[in-house]
Motif scaffolding. Structure first.
Motif, mmCIF file in Angstrom:
data_model
loop_
_atom_site.group_PDB
_atom_site.id
_atom_site.type_symbol
_atom_site.label_atom_id
_atom_site.label_comp_id
_atom_site.label_asym_id
_atom_site.label_seq_id
_atom_site.Cartn_x
_atom_site.Cartn_y
_atom_site.Cartn_z
ATOM 1 N N ARG A 43 1.059 -1.129 -0.126
ATOM 2 C CA ARG A 43 -0.175 0.280 -0.019
ATOM 3 C C ARG A 43 0.969 1.314 -0.145
ATOM 4 N NH1 ARG A 43 -2.962 -3.517 3.342
ATOM 5 N NH2 ARG A 43 -5.108 -4.045 2.638
ATOM 6 N N ASP A 44 0.474 2.247 -0.666
ATOM 7 C CA ASP A 44 1.227 3.494 -0.890
ATOM 8 C C ASP A 44 1.228 4.376 0.585
ATOM 9 O OD1 ASP A 44 2.279 3.317 -3.363
ATOM 10 O OD2 ASP A 44 0.478 4.036 -4.197
ATOM 11 N N LEU A 45 2.283 4.821 0.806
ATOM 12 C CA LEU A 45 2.616 5.488 2.281
ATOM 13 C C LEU A 45 2.449 6.896 1.717
ATOM 14 C CD1 LEU A 45 5.645 3.572 3.706
ATOM 15 C CD2 LEU A 45 3.131 3.340 4.268
ATOM 16 N N TRP A 46 1.246 7.500 1.713
ATOM 17 C CA TRP A 46 1.024 8.962 1.502
ATOM 18 C C TRP A 46 1.432 9.869 2.037
ATOM 19 C CZ3 TRP A 46 -0.322 9.414 -3.537
ATOM 20 C CH2 TRP A 46 -0.859 8.238 -4.241
ATOM 21 N N LEU A 47 1.839 11.011 1.511
ATOM 22 C CA LEU A 47 2.617 12.188 2.238
ATOM 23 C C LEU A 47 1.749 13.414 1.562
ATOM 24 C CD1 LEU A 47 5.038 13.158 4.212
ATOM 25 C CD2 LEU A 47 5.960 14.256 2.038
ATOM 26 N N PRO A 240 17.820 -1.961 12.654
ATOM 27 C CA PRO A 240 17.183 -0.638 12.590
ATOM 28 C C PRO A 240 16.698 -0.513 11.188
ATOM 29 C CG PRO A 240 19.169 -0.761 13.954
ATOM 30 C CD PRO A 240 18.963 -2.156 13.291
ATOM 31 N N THR A 241 15.287 0.031 10.931
ATOM 32 C CA THR A 241 14.672 0.310 9.749
ATOM 33 C C THR A 241 14.387 -0.915 9.022
ATOM 34 O OG1 THR A 241 16.703 0.897 8.439
ATOM 35 C CG2 THR A 241 15.692 2.875 9.895
ATOM 36 N N SER A 242 14.366 -2.236 9.606
ATOM 37 C CA SER A 242 14.151 -3.157 8.671
ATOM 38 C C SER A 242 12.766 -3.295 8.125
ATOM 39 C CB SER A 242 14.258 -4.278 9.722
ATOM 40 O OG SER A 242 13.271 -4.572 10.707
ATOM 41 N N GLU A 243 11.951 -2.563 8.762
ATOM 42 C CA GLU A 243 10.413 -2.504 8.289
ATOM 43 C C GLU A 243 10.370 -1.263 7.113
ATOM 44 O OE1 GLU A 243 8.915 -5.216 9.006
ATOM 45 O OE2 GLU A 243 11.025 -5.280 9.859
ATOM 46 N N PRO A 244 9.652 -1.453 6.028
ATOM 47 C CA PRO A 244 9.650 -0.481 4.889
ATOM 48 C C PRO A 244 8.831 0.662 5.394
ATOM 49 C CG PRO A 244 8.259 -2.390 4.395
ATOM 50 C CD PRO A 244 8.948 -2.739 5.558
ATOM 51 N N ARG A 247 11.476 2.397 7.155
ATOM 52 C CA ARG A 247 12.662 3.362 6.507
ATOM 53 C C ARG A 247 12.101 4.314 5.668
ATOM 54 N NH1 ARG A 247 13.076 -1.038 3.190
ATOM 55 N NH2 ARG A 247 13.568 -2.209 4.784
ATOM 56 N N ALA A 248 10.730 4.156 5.123
ATOM 57 C CA ALA A 248 10.447 5.303 4.417
ATOM 58 C C ALA A 248 10.587 6.793 5.237
ATOM 59 C CB ALA A 248 8.862 5.130 4.096
ATOM 60 N N LEU A 249 9.841 6.602 6.415
ATOM 61 C CA LEU A 249 10.131 7.652 7.312
ATOM 62 C C LEU A 249 11.402 8.356 7.449
ATOM 63 C CD1 LEU A 249 7.116 7.279 8.063
ATOM 64 C CD2 LEU A 249 7.607 7.805 10.437
ATOM 65 N N VAL A 250 12.296 7.432 7.760
ATOM 66 C CA VAL A 250 13.708 7.774 8.079
ATOM 67 C C VAL A 250 14.513 8.308 6.947
ATOM 68 C CG1 VAL A 250 16.075 6.796 8.710
ATOM 69 C CG2 VAL A 250 14.063 5.900 9.979
#
Length: 562
Positions: A43-47, A240-244, A247-250
């Motif tokens: 699913r897209d992570l919308w910003l 750390p940041t293993s989850e997409p 990782r997208a936020l970071v």
């Protein structure tokens, strides 16, 4: 046509996407929509980026990060983000603070960090996870036990009340709906066992353990600072940041050095939380702690929520602490003043104010439960607490279902109170961004000192409250460089004295000024910097001067040589 969303219900993923797309279509001068990555289930992570685009690019302005719904059943944060978006677009050119903010600064808003988990929580037959849906830490785990689920198909997961002579619970004599603990030496009464609503996988007819979930991730333990592996902290992920989603936020935040602060919405407790999660306030720079406390004071004034340190006011016991959290990472790694806002407190709604946010669940007076039930009856018409009703369980026989509606009373505000609760925050978010540093020109002068020779003098200043480095932590980490001033000459011109690019260092704000003009206090001009050049060029030409500071924006000015 503008179709504003309603704020009395919780958005499924497709509806949320449509709402965000409508904002981008209806307010193109303020709102732009992009995806910053995809979730585990693609699913897209919308910003959403909100600024007045006519006054410049968002990346060239100080910005505030705002997100919500990193935990699956914490649904109110997505509504809080959309309500904030609505406040911004409606307030532009109407509210002076919002207008000034959007003309000079930008907001980055991610309403739903965890779309996969939220979609399960919002499903017709809901499932409750902590965060994401990836199997972790063991994908082949298949032990027997109770699986929480909506067994009677009413869209809720309540509690099961089962008569049991060795049970820990009994009916409250003051209100028969309420279950209270059995006294340590008590015998001879009617007792019950309470379990979450659900079925028992591989039931042997006797034992009812809780079946371990295959999805045990906690995204708010997966950020890089002080990350601890699974053996030390449950749900932290493989690395750390293993989850997409994390990782997208970071990636986004580190690639946007114009971000000056961050607010992450969660539920519940009705409190503004600040770092540290894992160590004492004594580890803070005195100046940074002072600024955090000033922001906290304004936050309490504008939202009605108290503000506390996670370490000092929001942990279970003296041996317990959290690492790998978003706000700790923002402050410790990037030097940003970051917050976790826990929306909603049923206790506060019922008039219970003097209580420990975490330890209340271990022990509290019966009067608190009675206050909650009375509030449920008087304000919600009894919808928050479900009276016990019989149900033929496929494995246990006749049981009773009832208790608090976990998702739409306890974890999140009831639908009819949702808008009122999320309306607390826009004023503080706007204020939080308006305290950011902001570059502007203080003075520009051109003086002819010879035939086709000119002396240029420019003074740049920080007009914001915070310094251009934001925090002492940010300064020590050297996350951003100082203010860079560049000179662009017209064709045929030459620079006789000075450098085309000058780093004038960081510019102070007003944040560290005293509260009273006593003693030998003086306002030195550490908020300004002066640059001079001697240029040889034909009269009538034009030079362009640009000042840039990652966290204080970009300003440009053309100067005619006369």
């Amino acid at each position: 046509m503008i179709n504003p969303p309603t704020f009395n219900h919780y958005y499924r993923y497709n509806e949320l996407v449509t709402v965000l797309q409508n904002y981008a279509n209806n307010y193109p001068h303020l709102v732009r929509l992009e995806t910053m990555g995809q979730s585990h289930e693609n699913r897209d992570l919308w910003l959403v980026t909100v600024t007045c685009w006519e006054t410049g690019l968002a990346r060239e302005k100080p910005a505030l990060w705002v997100d919500g719904n990193i935990h699956s059943v914490e649904l109110a944060p997505s509504v809080a983000c959309v309500y904030f978006l609505e406040t911004l677009v409606r307030g532009y050119e109407q509210d002076p603070d919002i207008t000034r903010c959007l003309k000079t600064r930008a907001f980055y808003i991610c309403p739903r960090v965890n779309p996969d988990g939220a979609e399960l929580a919002l499903a017709d037959s809901p499932q409750f996870l902590r965060s994401g849906t990836r199997f972790y830490p063991y994908s082949d785990l298949d032990l027997p036990g109770l699986v929480m689920e909506d067994i009677d198909g009413d869209g809720r997961i309540l509690m099961m009340r089962i008569p049991d002579g060795n049970g820990n619970w009994k009916v409250c004599p003051d209100d028969s709906r309420l279950m209270i603990p059995r006294e340590p030496t008590e015998v001879g009464g009617e007792y019950y066992r309470l379990l979450p609503e659900g079925k028992i996988d591989q039931y042997d007819g006797v034992l009812i353990p809780t079946k371990p979930l295959k999805q045990q991730l906690d995204f708010n333990r997966n950020f890089p600072v002080c990350w601890r592996e699974e053996g030390e902290q449950q749900g932290a992920g493989d690395y750390p940041t293993s989850e997409p989603e994390v990782r997208a936020l970071v990636d986004f935040i580190t690639q946007h050095p114009n971000i000056t602060g961050a607010v992450s919405f969660h539920t519940m407790s009705g409190v503004l939380l600040r770092p540290y999660s894992y160590q004492d306030d004594e580890k803070f720079s005195h100046q940074d702690l002072t600024i955090y406390q000033k922001i906290a004071k304004k936050g309490t004034e504008l939202t009605g929520y108290p503000a506390v340190s996670v370490y000092h006011g929001f942990r279970q016991h003296h041996e317990s602490y959290v690492t790998g959290a978003f706000d700790d990472w923002c402050y410790e790694a990037l030097g940003l003043f970051a917050w976790t806002v826990e929306i909603w407190s049923p206790q506060q709604q019922a008039g219970i104010t003097d209580y420990d946010y975490v330890k209340w669940y271990e022990e509290h007076p019966l009067e608190d439960d009675l206050k909650l039930l009375a509030w449920n009856d008087q304000v919600l018409g009894g919808k928050g607490y479900i009276n016990w009703y019989p149900f033929e369980h496929p494995q246990l026989g006749m049981v009773e279902l009832g208790g608090w509606d976990e998702v739409y009373f306890w974890r999140n505000p009831p639908h009819e109170l949702l808008e009122k609760e999320v309306s607390r925050f826009p004023g503080w978010l706007v204020w939080h961004l308006l305290i950011s540093p902001l570059l502007d020109w203080y003075e520009m002068k051109v003086q002819r000192v010879g035939s086709e020779v000119f002396l240029l003098r420019v003074l740049v200043q920080n007009t914001g409250w915070l310094p251009t480095y934001i925090s002492q932590k940010g300064r020590r980490k050297k996350q951003v460089q100082g203010c860079i001033v560049t000179l662009k000459l017209p064709e045929g011109a030459s620079l006789e004295l000075g450098e085309r690019t000058v780093n004038v260092g960081h510019l102070e704000g007003r944040a560290y000024k005293p509260s009273a003009p006593a003693g030998r206090v003086g306002d030195e001009t550490s908020d300004r910097a002066k640059i001079e050049w001697i240029v040889r060029a034909p009269a009538g030409g034009t030079v362009e001067v640009t000042a840039k500071c990652d966290r204080a924006g970009v300003v440009r000015r053309q100067i005619e040589l006369v």
